[in-house]
Design a protein around this motif. Structure first.
Motif, short mmCIF file in Angstrom:
data_model
loop_
_atom_site.label_atom_id
_atom_site.label_comp_id
_atom_site.label_asym_id
_atom_site.label_seq_id
_atom_site.Cartn_x
_atom_site.Cartn_y
_atom_site.Cartn_z
N SER A 183 0.83 -1.20 0.00
CA SER A 183 0.00 0.00 0.00
C SER A 183 0.87 1.26 0.00
N ASN A 184 2.14 1.09 0.37
CA ASN A 184 3.11 2.17 0.54
C ASN A 184 2.90 2.95 1.83
N VAL A 185 2.05 2.42 2.71
CA VAL A 185 1.91 2.98 4.05
C VAL A 185 2.91 2.26 4.96
N LEU A 186 3.76 3.02 5.63
CA LEU A 186 4.83 2.43 6.43
C LEU A 186 4.41 2.29 7.89
N ASN A 187 4.35 1.06 8.34
CA ASN A 187 4.11 0.74 9.75
C ASN A 187 5.32 -0.03 10.23
N TRP A 188 6.17 0.60 11.02
CA TRP A 188 7.44 -0.04 11.43
C TRP A 188 7.21 -1.29 12.27
N ASP A 189 6.00 -1.47 12.81
CA ASP A 189 5.71 -2.68 13.57
C ASP A 189 5.16 -3.80 12.69
N ASP A 190 5.11 -3.55 11.39
CA ASP A 190 4.62 -4.58 10.47
C ASP A 190 5.38 -4.46 9.14
N VAL A 191 6.66 -4.84 9.18
CA VAL A 191 7.49 -4.74 7.98
C VAL A 191 8.01 -6.13 7.60
N ARG A 192 8.37 -6.28 6.34
CA ARG A 192 8.76 -7.58 5.80
C ARG A 192 10.13 -8.03 6.31
N PHE B 58 14.26 -2.05 10.69
CA PHE B 58 14.11 -1.07 11.77
C PHE B 58 15.41 -0.87 12.55
N PRO B 59 16.16 -1.93 12.89
CA PRO B 59 17.47 -1.71 13.52
C PRO B 59 18.40 -0.86 12.64
N LYS B 60 18.36 -1.08 11.33
CA LYS B 60 19.19 -0.27 10.42
C LYS B 60 18.73 1.18 10.45
N TYR B 61 17.42 1.38 10.50
CA TYR B 61 16.86 2.74 10.59
C TYR B 61 17.37 3.46 11.83
N LYS B 62 17.36 2.76 12.97
CA LYS B 62 17.83 3.39 14.21
C LYS B 62 19.31 3.73 14.15
N LYS B 63 20.10 2.87 13.54
CA LYS B 63 21.54 3.13 13.42
C LYS B 63 21.81 4.33 12.52
N MET B 64 21.05 4.42 11.44
CA MET B 64 21.26 5.55 10.54
C MET B 64 20.85 6.86 11.20
N LEU B 65 19.80 6.85 12.00
CA LEU B 65 19.40 8.05 12.73
C LEU B 65 20.45 8.42 13.77
N ALA B 66 21.02 7.41 14.43
CA ALA B 66 22.02 7.67 15.47
C ALA B 66 23.29 8.28 14.91
N ASP C 37 9.26 -2.03 -1.17
CA ASP C 37 9.06 -2.18 0.27
C ASP C 37 9.23 -0.80 0.90
N SER C 38 8.20 -0.33 1.60
CA SER C 38 8.20 1.05 2.10
C SER C 38 9.27 1.28 3.16
N SER C 39 9.62 0.26 3.95
CA SER C 39 10.65 0.45 4.99
C SER C 39 12.03 0.62 4.36
N ILE C 40 12.33 -0.18 3.32
CA ILE C 40 13.62 -0.06 2.65
C ILE C 40 13.68 1.25 1.86
N ASN C 41 12.55 1.62 1.29
CA ASN C 41 12.50 2.91 0.60
C ASN C 41 12.82 4.05 1.58
#
Length: 349
Positions: free
Chosen positions: A28-37, A42-50, A105-109
């Motif tokens: 759907s392209n709606v990103l829900n970090w608690d429901d990703v493939r 999400f760990p990569k996302y946190k590291k990139m933000l840090a 995949d919206s999370s990888i995008n």
């Protein structure tokens, strides 16, 4: 064998939020970090933000005083490397955006968007450094080096042609090949330049610039790790592309890239820079080429079977692995926010 890639839709209310594939999937392209493939997203996302930082954090006061005291060769190499890095990170910003168009995949995008933003910060860093050290006319000349330096032209065309194939013909095969070129750009082509700046830093020269290079180095390691994940997930979902021909292509491409990087090292370092020998730099590049190719899954020492098995620039680890979450190695000042590293969750590259 070729499979065209479809672009990601802005919204698809008939598709699930959790994607059905990293490419050519439905979402759907709606990103829900608690429901990703992908569990690693999400760990990569946190590291990139840090890893967030800006050039404004770096005090260039001492560098401004020191730059005129560098040898003519050091000054020339300094400017040429900055000019090269500015070009490469400009290309990366655009490539990341083009890659994101085909990630379904919206999370990888989302990770690709953060990566592109970090490349913009890197480019700002090079302008920030040069504007601190040299007149505007010289800064403009440095940003034009890539058009006239023969060895730079050869290196740059090598990578841009790999990207261009994907841009003009977006297929799974060309995406996979473009990722190999990305890992070369971010995980190999920067490294003789990084060695130069770290060598200055260990001699207490241009510490502000070297600190900034360290931040960029850390970002690039995360970027290589992200593209490694994407590469392997695409192959996992499309195993028909995991062929001996792809492996041979990767090994030969890494070998050619290393040869170009060594030629560039001869140009900017050669026998001109105190504390660095071209033999060490050449071995370092071969070592990194083997490591990066192995990281992509193509085997240890596949590029240079007789290459070094240990890092020939052992001292460089002190600069690459500094814990920026506790203390700035170069300035010895505490930081106010966390930077990722091996001890607090950095990817094992």
């Amino acid at each position: 064998m070729t499979t065209e890639l479809k672009t990601r839709t802005i919204m698809d209310k008939t598709a699930p939020n959790r994607s059905t594939g990293i490419v050519n999937g439905e979402s759907s392209n709606v990103l829900n970090w608690d429901d990703v493939r992908f569990s690693w997203a999400f760990p990569k996302y946190k590291k990139m933000l840090a890893n967030f930082w800006t050039p404004f954090e770096i005090n260039m006061g001492k560098d401004i005083q020191q730059f005129p005291t560098l040898s003519a060769d050091e000054q020339e190499t300094f400017k040429k490397i900055i000019g090269l890095l500015a070009l490469l990170d400009s290309i990366q910003t655009d490539y990341a955006a083009k890659m994101a168009d085909y990630i379904t995949d919206s999370s990888i995008n989302a990770l690709m968007v953060i990566l592109a933003q970090q490349e913009v910060v890197h480019n700002h860093s090079y302008s920030y450094v040069l504007s601190s050290l040299v007149p505007k006319k010289v800064q403009d000349e440095v940003f034009e080096y890539w058009k006239t330096e023969p060895k730079l032209i050869a290196r740059n065309e090598f990578v841009t042609k790999g990207y261009q194939e994907f841009s003009e013909n977006p297929s799974i095969e060309n995406m996979l090949k473009s990722i190999i070129f990305d890992v070369i750009l971010e995980g190999l082509f920067f490294y003789s330049g990084f060695a130069f700046f770290y060598n200055l830093a260990r001699n207490r020269k241009m510490v502000g610039t070297s600190t900034m290079i360290n931040y960029i180095n850390r970002d690039e390691q995360l970027h290589v790790g992200l593209f490694e994940k994407i590469f392997k997930e695409v192959l996992n979902e499309n195993p028909q592309y995991d062929t001996p021909e792809l492996k041979e292509y990767a090994i030969e491409t890494f070998r050619k890239a290393a040869e170009l990087e060594i030629e560039w090292g001869e140009e900017i370092i050669g026998s001109k820079i105190t504390g660095l020998t071209m033999r060490e730099v050449s071995d370092y590049i071969k070592f990194m080429a083997n490591n990066r190719c192995n990281q992509m899954g193509f085997g240890k020492r596949a590029v240079f079977p007789d290459g070094p098995t240990t890092n020939p620039l052992r001292w460089i680890k002190a600069y690459e692995d500094v814990d920026l979450g506790k203390t700035d190695f170069f300035e010895q000042k505490p930081r106010q926010y966390t930077k990722t590293n091996d001890s607090n969750g950095f990817d094992d590259l």
